[in-house]
Design a protein around this motif. Structure first.
Motif, PDB file in Angstrom:
ATOM      1  N   PHE A  92       0.712  -1.213   0.058  1.00  0.00           N
ATOM      2  CA  PHE A  92      -0.010   0.006  -0.013  1.00  0.00           C
ATOM      3  C   PHE A  92       0.943   1.256   0.034  1.00  0.00           C
ATOM      4  N   ALA A  93       1.927   1.359   0.379  1.00  0.00           N
ATOM      5  CA  ALA A  93       3.056   2.341   0.469  1.00  0.00           C
ATOM      6  C   ALA A  93       3.263   2.592  -0.764  1.00  0.00           C
ATOM      7  N   MET A  94       3.662   1.549  -1.638  1.00  0.00           N
ATOM      8  CA  MET A  94       4.100   1.979  -3.135  1.00  0.00           C
ATOM      9  C   MET A  94       2.756   2.755  -3.931  1.00  0.00           C
ATOM     10  N   ILE A  95       1.500   2.277  -3.264  1.00  0.00           N
ATOM     11  CA  ILE A  95       0.428   2.844  -4.209  1.00  0.00           C
ATOM     12  C   ILE A  95       0.335   4.246  -3.613  1.00  0.00           C
ATOM     13  N   ARG A  96       0.483   4.428  -2.381  1.00  0.00           N
ATOM     14  CA  ARG A  96       0.323   5.932  -1.828  1.00  0.00           C
ATOM     15  C   ARG A  96       1.390   6.838  -2.030  1.00  0.00           C
ATOM     16  N   ARG A  97       2.567   6.330  -2.231  1.00  0.00           N
ATOM     17  CA  ARG A  97       3.646   7.008  -2.787  1.00  0.00           C
ATOM     18  C   ARG A  97       3.806   7.407  -4.206  1.00  0.00           C
ATOM     19  N   GLY A  98       2.597   7.049  -5.304  1.00  0.00           N
ATOM     20  CA  GLY A  98       2.553   7.152  -6.501  1.00  0.00           C
ATOM     21  C   GLY A  98       3.495   6.322  -7.307  1.00  0.00           C
ATOM     22  N   LYS A  99       3.830   5.214  -6.855  1.00  0.00           N
ATOM     23  CA  LYS A  99       4.660   4.183  -7.563  1.00  0.00           C
ATOM     24  C   LYS A  99       4.051   3.538  -8.663  1.00  0.00           C
ATOM     25  N   ILE A 100       2.621   3.489  -8.733  1.00  0.00           N
ATOM     26  CA  ILE A 100       1.713   2.612  -9.563  1.00  0.00           C
ATOM     27  C   ILE A 100       1.577   3.671 -10.968  1.00  0.00           C
ATOM     28  N   ASP A 101       2.157   3.015 -11.989  1.00  0.00           N
ATOM     29  CA  ASP A 101       1.961   4.028 -13.295  1.00  0.00           C
ATOM     30  C   ASP A 101       0.471   3.859 -13.707  1.00  0.00           C
ATOM     31  N   LEU A 102       0.009   2.865 -13.521  1.00  0.00           N
ATOM     32  CA  LEU A 102      -1.533   2.701 -14.363  1.00  0.00           C
ATOM     33  C   LEU A 102      -2.313   1.545 -13.275  1.00  0.00           C
ATOM     34  N   THR A 103      -3.455   1.925 -13.013  1.00  0.00           N
ATOM     35  CA  THR A 103      -4.404   0.862 -12.640  1.00  0.00           C
ATOM     36  C   THR A 103      -5.670   0.853 -13.629  1.00  0.00           C
ATOM     37  N   ILE A 104      -6.112  -0.406 -13.771  1.00  0.00           N
ATOM     38  CA  ILE A 104      -7.126  -0.977 -14.325  1.00  0.00           C
ATOM     39  C   ILE A 104      -8.276  -1.441 -13.594  1.00  0.00           C
ATOM     40  N   LEU A 105      -9.334  -0.682 -13.346  1.00  0.00           N
ATOM     41  CA  LEU A 105     -10.511  -1.152 -12.528  1.00  0.00           C
ATOM     42  C   LEU A 105     -11.838  -1.604 -13.109  1.00  0.00           C
ATOM     43  N   GLY A 106     -12.783  -2.307 -12.419  1.00  0.00           N
ATOM     44  CA  GLY A 106     -14.099  -2.293 -12.709  1.00  0.00           C
ATOM     45  C   GLY A 106     -14.729  -1.039 -12.037  1.00  0.00           C
ATOM     46  N   SER A 107     -15.987  -0.881 -12.303  1.00  0.00           N
ATOM     47  CA  SER A 107     -16.624  -0.017 -11.633  1.00  0.00           C
ATOM     48  C   SER A 107     -18.212  -0.067 -11.892  1.00  0.00           C
ATOM     49  N   LEU A 108     -19.045   0.595 -10.764  1.00  0.00           N
ATOM     50  CA  LEU A 108     -20.365   0.564 -10.687  1.00  0.00           C
ATOM     51  C   LEU A 108     -21.098   1.861 -11.696  1.00  0.00           C
ATOM     52  N   GLN A 109     -20.183   2.969 -11.313  1.00  0.00           N
ATOM     53  CA  GLN A 109     -20.630   4.050 -12.333  1.00  0.00           C
ATOM     54  C   GLN A 109     -19.269   5.013 -12.313  1.00  0.00           C
ATOM     55  N   VAL A 110     -19.456   5.900 -13.407  1.00  0.00           N
ATOM     56  CA  VAL A 110     -18.343   6.821 -13.422  1.00  0.00           C
ATOM     57  C   VAL A 110     -19.200   8.083 -14.080  1.00  0.00           C
ATOM     58  N   SER A 111     -18.731   9.273 -13.519  1.00  0.00           N
ATOM     59  CA  SER A 111     -19.568  10.411 -13.924  1.00  0.00           C
ATOM     60  C   SER A 111     -18.788  10.978 -15.056  1.00  0.00           C
ATOM     61  N   GLU A 112     -19.614  12.078 -15.666  1.00  0.00           N
ATOM     62  CA  GLU A 112     -18.788  12.676 -16.914  1.00  0.00           C
ATOM     63  C   GLU A 112     -17.641  13.415 -16.483  1.00  0.00           C
ATOM     64  N   LYS A 113     -17.377  13.839 -15.101  1.00  0.00           N
ATOM     65  CA  LYS A 113     -16.125  14.471 -14.727  1.00  0.00           C
ATOM     66  C   LYS A 113     -15.054  13.458 -14.510  1.00  0.00           C
ATOM     67  N   GLY A 114     -15.412  12.235 -14.405  1.00  0.00           N
ATOM     68  CA  GLY A 114     -14.332  11.317 -14.273  1.00  0.00           C
ATOM     69  C   GLY A 114     -14.314  11.043 -12.656  1.00  0.00           C
ATOM     70  N   THR A 162     -24.631   8.581  -8.088  1.00  0.00           N
ATOM     71  CA  THR A 162     -25.578   8.437  -7.143  1.00  0.00           C
ATOM     72  C   THR A 162     -25.115   7.404  -6.184  1.00  0.00           C
ATOM     73  N   LEU A 163     -24.018   6.404  -6.325  1.00  0.00           N
ATOM     74  CA  LEU A 163     -23.513   5.673  -5.498  1.00  0.00           C
ATOM     75  C   LEU A 163     -22.351   6.308  -4.680  1.00  0.00           C
ATOM     76  N   PRO A 164     -21.922   5.739  -3.332  1.00  0.00           N
ATOM     77  CA  PRO A 164     -20.868   6.351  -2.747  1.00  0.00           C
ATOM     78  C   PRO A 164     -19.635   6.504  -3.584  1.00  0.00           C
ATOM     79  N   LEU A 165     -19.018   7.640  -3.616  1.00  0.00           N
ATOM     80  CA  LEU A 165     -17.519   7.768  -4.554  1.00  0.00           C
ATOM     81  C   LEU A 165     -16.386   7.150  -3.805  1.00  0.00           C
ATOM     82  N   THR A 166     -15.696   6.529  -4.711  1.00  0.00           N
ATOM     83  CA  THR A 166     -14.418   6.138  -4.233  1.00  0.00           C
ATOM     84  C   THR A 166     -13.243   7.104  -4.258  1.00  0.00           C
ATOM     85  N   ALA A 167     -13.516   7.989  -5.417  1.00  0.00           N
ATOM     86  CA  ALA A 167     -12.632   9.018  -5.547  1.00  0.00           C
ATOM     87  C   ALA A 167     -13.007  10.053  -6.730  1.00  0.00           C
TER      88      ALA A 167
END
Length: 220
Positions: A92-114, A162-167
């Motif tokens: 998790f420290a690698m993630i939080r320090r910005g060491k991950i170049d790309l993440t590919i995720l599934g989702s329930l909703q995405v807004s037009e603003k991302g 309309t669902l709780p945001l992840t980010a």
């Protein structure tokens, strides 16, 4: 709305085009886990898992799995030569320090603003958020793979989640079974269309506002 394996692999194959050599990549469970199947053998990319693996290899043949070696979704994996293990805190420290170049995720909703909502439907039991918030907030690029419609045939590309945001405003690209959208500075743009869908069909099935790229093209 469930997709068959052919469509899932089409999405994974398109997402694989965004994976460049030298990247450190984290994959969500489900369709994103298919992405490595569409990369050339020996491709120079390091797959990271938040449960503590740096250098995930190919899936192992049935009967040869190591019960102690699995990805964050609990599925058996292998380790590439030179790969390593860490504890979850270091992963998790690698993630939080910005060491991950790309993440590919599934989702329930995405807004037009991302904005991304991918971790819970209120009232439903879930095992936890996992690395969703950290990955969405700290990865250098976030790509979402998902169906265009939910099981009730409602658009998953929405004006406001309309669902709780992840980010908030974290998604760079959305690949659905109907098309590919980019998100830049809060503007959603349709850049590719999967045949046999038409522009009219995408318009009718998309709640979010978007513009159409001047360089739009179709994918078979």
């Amino acid at each position: 709305m469930e997709m068959d394996m052919g469509i899932k692999n089409r999405l994974a194959r398109r997402a694989a085009q965004e994976v460049k050599e030298g990247m450190v990549v984290n994959l969500g469970i489900g369709i994103p886990s298919l992405v490595p199947n569409h990369l050339p053998s020996g491709y120079g990319v390091i797959f990271h898992s938040e449960n503590g693996i740096v250098g995930i290899g190919a899936a192992t043949p049935n009967g040869t799995e190591d019960e102690n070696l699995c990805n964050a979704g609990g599925f058996p994996v292998s380790l590439i030569k030179g790969g390593s293990y860490t504890d979850s805190a270091a992963a998790f420290a690698m993630i939080r320090r910005g060491k991950i170049d790309l993440t590919i995720l599934g989702s329930l909703q995405v807004s037009e603003k991302g904005d991304l909502a991918n971790w819970i439907i209120p009232g439903k039991k879930v095992p936890g958020m996992g690395g969703a918030t950290e990955l969405a907030s700290k990865a250098k690029k976030v790509i979402v793979l998902m169906t265009h419609l939910d099981k009730y045939l409602n658009s998953k590309l929405v004006k406001e989640c309309t669902l709780p945001l992840t980010a908030k405003q974290c998604v760079s690209m959305i690949i659905t079974d109907r098309g590919v959208f980019s998100v830049n500075n809060g503007q959603l743009t349709l850049i590719e269309v999967f045949r046999p869908f038409s522009l009219e069909e995408i318009k009718e099935s998309t709640e979010a506002d978007y513009i159409i790229s001047s360089d739009l093209h179709y994918i078979e």
